[in-house]
Design a protein around this motif. Sequence first.
Motif, PDB file in Angstrom:
ATOM      1  N   GLN A   1       0.824  -1.205   0.000  1.00 66.99           N
ATOM      2  CA  GLN A   1       0.000   0.000   0.000  1.00 66.99           C
ATOM      3  C   GLN A   1       0.857   1.252   0.000  1.00 66.99           C
ATOM      4  N   LEU A   2       1.943   1.199   0.791  1.00 63.07           N
ATOM      5  CA  LEU A   2       2.858   2.356   0.810  1.00 63.07           C
ATOM      6  C   LEU A   2       3.542   2.533  -0.519  1.00 63.07           C
TER       7      LEU A   2
ATOM      8  N   GLN B   1       2.257   1.831  -3.383  1.00 69.52           N
ATOM      9  CA  GLN B   1       1.270   2.454  -4.257  1.00 69.52           C
ATOM     10  C   GLN B   1       1.153   3.963  -3.969  1.00 69.52           C
ATOM     11  N   CYS B   2       1.198   4.244  -2.689  1.00 72.94           N
ATOM     12  CA  CYS B   2       1.142   5.659  -2.321  1.00 72.94           C
ATOM     13  C   CYS B   2       2.360   6.408  -2.827  1.00 72.94           C
TER      14      CYS B   2
ATOM     15  N   GLN C   1       2.406   9.532  -5.469  1.00 75.70           N
ATOM     16  CA  GLN C   1       2.742  10.849  -4.933  1.00 75.70           C
ATOM     17  C   GLN C   1       4.072  11.306  -5.512  1.00 75.70           C
TER      18      GLN C   1
END
Length: 589
Positions: free
Chosen positions: A330-331, A333-334, A338
């Motif tokens: 998930q990180l 993907q973040c 970003q």
Amino acid sequence: MSRRQTLAQLSPSQLNSKGGNSGTHARGSKDVGPLPGKGRKSVAGGLLMAAAMPGSCLERRSSVVTKPSGPKQDPRPLNSKEYQNNCIKVVINYLTTHNFSYPVSPKTLASPTGKDFSAVVTFLFQQIDPVAFRILGKVEDEVPLFFKRLNYPFQISKSALFAVGTPHSWPAVLAALTWLVELLEYAEKSSSNKASGFDRDNKVEDFLDYLAEGYQTWMSGDDDRCQQLDEQFAAKYIKQAAELDASREERRKANEQLLAELAHFRSLPDPVETAKQKLKELHIDKEKLQQLVQQDQGLKQTALRKLSEKKADLQAKQDQITAAVADVEQLRQCVVVQSVNKADLNRMIMERNKQAEVLAAETAKCEEMEQRVHEREMQIVRCLNGIDALAVTFGRLANRLKLTPATSKRADGTNYELRINRNAASQVEFCNLDLKGVVKPNLERLCEVYRTRASQLGQDLISLKEALIARSESSAEKQEENAVLQADIAKAEAQLQAAKDAQEEKCRRLAAQAEGIKAQVDEFYSAVSNRTEHMEEQLARAQLMYEQTKRECETELAKLEADLNQAIKLMVAHKEFVTSTIARTASVV
């Protein structure tokens, strides 16, 4: 023809016979041929047929004794259940040991059917003679005839064989079968001894032949032939005696060898005791193995419990890793979506390095904790093994001190059998005994009782030792007194012997003086025979002096003997006193 000529012409078989009619059946007769049924026929059939021949003992006895009227009464207890059971056992034993082809049991022979009875009685008759005893017609017609031919002493009716298994007819038939079985067994035993009996009959027959021929030769006056017969007969029996001596020597050697083997086997250790000792050792090994199995089971349960705990921890760790991977994804993907500048990148690198250091520190700490847990588990296992060994030692010592079981001498109703539960979940379940509350106080109380008893026994021992020392000193004193008394006795004996010698010397002097006086008297008689009156006066005076001296000597000897007897009595009394004193002293000690 004269009597001498008649006896000279008799044959050996005629000499052995008792009459013209019975001569052909005598023991030494050579005219008796083989009995019928020679092939497979047993000895019993031949003996029974010979017993039924004319001129036999049975016929001669029946000719003398008056035969009673009516059927003969059977004296056996036919209606007794015990007697019937014994008969059934005898019959079944014979049938089973002689390959009877049909199954038979006590229940079958208790109330048999006609078919069962026919099979049994046919088999028994076939054992006598398969040819002569063959049932061709009806069983109820031929079985009584066969028993009559065998001289069965009681009558078997046909009506009893029509309903053979009924309670009123079967006991008599069962008794007849038992008699037949006993007859067959006797025939077997007789046939086993046939060789020895045949030799004995041959010896008797040879002797009778020798006797008949010798008598005939003696009657005819042929002395040379008589001498030759005597020498032949003596040589034959000398040879037989030598053979018997050789056989006896062989049997003696065989007997000595068997005795030596028996002594050897008796010198060996008892196999039963050896097996019992081995069995005892195996029981001990079995108990040890059972204890080891119990310990391994406990270790296995502990390991399985720890394995389940480790699996649960592993599953939790895997769940955490899965959650962490999901967070990382998930990180990522973040991070992808970003925008990242250089300052943020440096900051993330620093945080990652810091997190890596924290992770390494936690990993090292976790490994250290696992190592400590493993060491603590090994220490616990060693402690449990030590506790198990102490429990075994405690049980052995308790058994030696008679504390186990609870009904033993010193247990006083308390259970001292210690059992350790390695799989206990709490301290209460770890041991089956209350060591601090029950076992330790009871053992301390028991130790105090035995300490008190040991102290009392020690005091008694000291008292006994002191009494022994006092008795030893008293015994020594008595021995010293005894030595002094023995010295006094020896001294008194020496004095007595000296007085005795002095008295004997005095007696010898008086005897010599008396002899001298007697010699003087003889000289006076020879020298002054012409002076009769004067010498008679001197002789009377000399005789008076002699008699006076003799009386003095006898008085002195009597006094000496009385003194000697008195001294001996005193010495014997003193010796008995010393002996009784020593015996009392020894009994007191």
